[in-house]
Design an enzyme around this catalytic site. Structure first.
Site, PDB file in Angstrom:
ATOM      1  N   HIS A 168       0.827  -1.215   0.000  1.00 43.16           N
ATOM      2  CA  HIS A 168       0.000   0.000   0.000  1.00 43.16           C
ATOM      3  C   HIS A 168       0.860   1.263   0.000  1.00 43.16           C
ATOM      4  CE1 HIS A 168      -3.127  -2.792   0.951  1.00 43.16           C
ATOM      5  NE2 HIS A 168      -2.668  -3.033   2.160  1.00 43.16           N
ATOM      6  N   HIS A 179      -6.703  -4.591  -1.339  1.00 43.14           N
ATOM      7  CA  HIS A 179      -5.938  -5.838  -1.289  1.00 43.14           C
ATOM      8  C   HIS A 179      -6.149  -6.673  -2.530  1.00 43.14           C
ATOM      9  CE1 HIS A 179      -6.453  -4.571   2.885  1.00 43.14           C
ATOM     10  NE2 HIS A 179      -5.239  -5.008   3.027  1.00 43.14           N
TER      11      HIS A 179
END
Ligand SMILES: Nc1ncnc2c1ncn2[C@@H]1O[C@H](COP(=O)(O)OP(=O)(O)O)[C@@H](O)[C@H]1O
Ligand SMILES: Nc1ncnc2c1ncn2[C@@H]1O[C@H](COP(=O)(O)OP(=O)(O)O)[C@@H](O)[C@H]1O
Ligand SMILES: [Mg+2]
Ligand SMILES: [Mg+2]
Ligand SMILES: [Mg+2]
Ligand SMILES: [Mg+2]
Lengths: 212, 333, 333, 212
Positions: B57, B219
């Site tokens: 991320h 994700h």
């Protein structure tokens, strides 16, 4: 005749092998309704477990499972790390002092493990999680023990119950874990954690039932 | 799989070594267990702000460590929550005696691992408060589910709480502020392409040339819905109206508008998205007081965008504007 | 083609409208003709620094307009040099009486259009100096060719010359400094994927799953060579050794190391690349004094990276460290 | 009989049409050795030219070409904007005062245009640029004029020469423009600018040769 320390070690090793063999399969199941890492996570964890287990010297079943738990907790991460860690932590405390596991010991330990997983993860049966494989397995073990069946038979029933529970997750709508974000799109897919839990029961059977 | 990496298993470690090499002026990196901390931590008497989560991320969270933002970040494997021992070690390392705030995104794994770590830290006499972010309106919220995911608001909460901690505010207040940011923020995202988890080696999902996923998380998980590809204006309309109607944001509200790239989307497209968002909000009478445009909370190389709106008041504006000096976000310093 | 856009023909205008909406605190945007300028321009008595080029390289150049960097940027259509009238209008708009520096990347189109604009500006009594950047070692340099492309060094030159202009230095010195930066900088890039020019609608080139292009520029053009995909460490070895051997950079040189993403490559990979570069340079005895890691000069959504090394002296370090406040690069302000 | 103002307008319109029709083709050629925009650039430019040309009222050939030049310079950008701008600027100044173009006028104008392009862009023949189509065309026009041929025939020769020059760029190694960055990889591809220049000659022929 129950399962002793060597059988417990081969249970742990068998689970590591099963996870390694099914790494892609578990990951693929997780790709469909999660984030494509369940097989990778469990494999990383069980690969870390093996040398730790091999280094153990004192033939203590409870200590063995505690070692597994700690290794999983500190290497897996994700949801499955703490949850499988909880499973093995609970197996460790339920089996404290035992040098042989009889069917009723194992039934009690697995039931306590599921209860602990539910306490941690707040999943109810039917939420499409590992609980859906573990709980029927624990119940089958309990009933088999109550019926006075042999260890091998009880373990076989547990594996069958886990398998059924695992397959029963397919139509379910996920209510816990990452799959729950998909809402209705989670339906029609088998839960990865329930699948690894079935493997856990299957490897316990293979390891403990040898000669029983 | 085409990535600038060596071995899939080494990505996170090598990334951390890269961060250590690049930013040793501001951060220290621990490789065993993994965490990134402020170079000057522990700052005595200051509340420490700690976050963490799966890797993939970037710049969140490791890139947000530094003055005015995080004291430490714990990166897990790609898309996998960090483990309790990492979080515990980071918490201890940055604890300056005034308590530690854990900012946790609402994922089962993050919650469980941070909970375990907090329990252990408390045993060690460290005061820990955890606040969970759950701003993703794409997810149905209910007592009987895992609830909403924590996404874009996390970045804003880390900045704002970091500023409050830097200003010397006590743990209870910083935690309360974090809850306030979360309560006033909403997000939603979409993807044009999937991403590929390095260890998995192939895309998490497949999308046709004329399809997109609406309501994705960070994700690589599929979204709520697959739709025909649409224009940027139409996409913004879908995301922004869902967000605005959810809180709801009302006419005359002042907001921070955050247009985020998912990792594989270039800035030129994010500005096209921002333009549409600006028009959409003007149409609703909502005033953009502050903004952030860029790739700050990503999903590896996924192409796509997410929009986050945060309702502002004077306190939040002041804390947002306060100096921050991290590799990923910097101003006033 | 999957992009967050509306109509291909509207991308640049809408991007500029997005920039105008997002950054009106720091920049003003002209839509006819296209240019982005500092909000406080013209700054009287200061040399104005102007650059420009095709769009699709964001944040370069429009994102580098602001205090301590560019006074104006002229974006052309995607990958197409701006036209003389744009450049002339921008030059006039920011001219503060102390002359204007044009920083021009070495492409035939940029050179010709900036030349025409400079001629017209001089007719209007504005003193203009143009400096051409040509740092791409992937291209053979020769009197009988168009020479090397201007790539990563352009970003560094804009920052450093912007700081010098801000410090009040005269046009001749700022131009000289720009030539010095260019003379001491070298770059090379590679791509894992092609990009798609919006108006063309399909990828400029096709690459197999196991192939990469080495020696690409920033316009989706194929590179010097197609090779089998390699690890990040191997790729860095190729890029960095070509760069180092070219200047050549020598043991004990101090450098700024700039690891750039091409637009579709996430930060996690850029840090893996930075780690390899750090090791490579240590092996050659070259000291990284400053660095920049991120996507600053991009090629739409291309996946890939470029490395730029700039040999530093005290003057360059000081100017690099000076405050800058632009949407794309900010510190000390 | 030479070409008058209406023929010049139809030349410009014809070029706009040819560029529009060949937009993808020119862009594809540029994708191979450049940045995939030549057709897009030229089409954007020529689309901007048309309304400007339609708005003209004073039937002046030189003014017409100057209008085309200014529109191209301010809308095309890239290398081709200034270069085609230069072509039309030079046509404009060479043909100043003319109301009819004879073959020798056109030959002189095109030759001057190529010379101006070379002065701007520093390309030599053989560098794999538009010069490789324009220069042979200009030379063919010159020779045809010297031989006293009819306009139509001279134009046909120019088109043929441009076509040959364009095809001859295929094996060349680019030494100017974006294709030069490719080094040896530029060989085996036809130059996009030479291709649009052949279209320019072809549309001049079609427009001027009507009835000549
Ligand atoms: N709250 C929960 N209770 C029980 N099991 C859960 C819960 N949340 C998730 N799981 C199990 O964890 C599995 C996913 O594990 P994994 O993919 O390794 O972690 P993550 O979801 O963090 O990526 C799910 O398939 C599910 O069986
Ligand atoms: N120096 C030059 N002299 C003459 N023609 C050139 C020169 N450089 C480029 N060209 C021509 O311009 C064409 C490319 O135009 P275009 O693609 O529109 O611009 P750009 O190269 O800026 O993208 C080339 O095919 C070539 O014929
Ligand atoms: Mg998972
Ligand atoms: Mg995970
Ligand atoms: Mg171009
Ligand atoms: Mg081109």
């Amino acid at each position: 005749m129950g399962a002793g320390y060597p059988e417990c070690v081969s249970f742990v090793q068998g689970f590591a092998e099963a996870v390694a063999v099914n790494r892609e399969y578990l990951t693929q199941l997780d790709a469909e309704i999660g984030d494509a890492d369940h097989g990778i996570n469990m494999d990383r964890g069980m690969r870390a477990v093996i040398p730790k287990v091999e280094a153990l010297t004192d033939q203590d079943i409870s200590g063995l499972f505690r070692t597994v738990a700690m290794a999983l907790i500190s290497t897996v991460g994700g949801a499955s790390g703490p949850l499988y860690g909880t499973v093995f932590l609970q197996l460790s405390s339920s089996l404290k002092g035992k040098s042989e596991i009889e069917l009723s010991d194992w039934a009690e330990a697995v039931l306590a493990a599921v209860t602990a997983v539910q306490a941690r993860g707040k999943a109810e049966p039917g939420d499409k999680t590992m609980v859906d494989a573990l709980l029927p397995a624990a119940q089958a073990l309990r009933e088999a023990a109550d019926e006075g069946l042999a260890l091998a038979e009880g373990l076989a029933r547990a594996t069958a119950a886990a398998h059924q529970g695992m397959e029963a997750t397919i139509p379910l709508l996920a209510r816990r874990g990452r799959a729950s974000y998909l809402g209705e799109r989670s339906q029609g897919h088998q839960d990865p954690g329930a699948t690894s839990s079935w493997l856990l029961m299957q490897t316990a059977e293979a390891a403990f039932a040898k000669g029983n | 799989m085409k990535k600038l990496i060596n071995r899939p298993d080494d990505v996170v470690r090598e990334e951390l070594e890269g961060i250590a090499a690049a930013h040793s002026d501001r951060v220290k990196v621990s490789l065993d267990p993994y965490y990134v901390m402020r170079k000057d931590a522990p700052v005595q008497g200051k509340v420490a702000v700690v976050s963490g989560g799966g890797s993939g991320h970037e710049p969140m969270h490791g890139g947000f460590v530094g003055l005015g933002m995080l004291d430490a970040a714990c990166p897990g494997e790609v898309f996998t929550s960090p483990t309790p021992d990492q979080i515990l070690a980071a918490t201890k390392a940055v604890s300056g005696g005034a308590g530690v705030l854990h900012i946790v995104k609402n994922y089962t794994g993050d919650i469980l691992n941070f909970e375990m770590a907090a329990d252990l830290a408390k045993e060690d006499g460290i005061q820990v408060e955890a606040v969970v972010t759950n701003d993703d309106v794409a997810v149905q919220d209910s007592l009987y589910t895992a609830g909403r995911r924590g996404v874009g608001v996390t970045v804003l909460a880390e900045k704002i709480c970091g500023a409050a901690a830097e200003a010397g505010r006590p743990l209870g207040e910083v935690a309360e502020l974090c809850r306030k940011v979360n309560a006033n923020g909403r997000s939603m995202g979409m993807a044009l392409t999937s991403c590929t988890v390095p260890a998995a080696g192939k895309p998490t999902f497949e999308l046709g040339e004329d399809e997109m996923e609406i309501g994705i998380g960070i994700h690589g998980e599929p979204g709520r819905e697959r739709r025909k590809l649409a224009t940027a204006d139409e996409i913004v309309e879908v995301l922004a109206s869902t967000i605005v109607d959810d809180l709801p944001f009302k006419s005359n509200d002042q907001v921070l508008a955050f247009v985020n790239g998912m990792g594989g989307t270039p800035l030129i497209e994010l500005y096209v998205v921002y333009r549409a968002l600006d028009r959409f909000l003007k149409g609703r009478g909502i005033a953009i007081e502050r903004n952030l445009v860029g790739s700050y909370i990503t999903s590896l190389e996924m192409a796509g965008t997410s929009i986050t709106l945060l309702r502002l008041d004077d306190e939040l504006v002041r804390l947002w504007d306060a100096p921050v000096n991290t590799p990923g976000l910097r101003w006033g310093a």
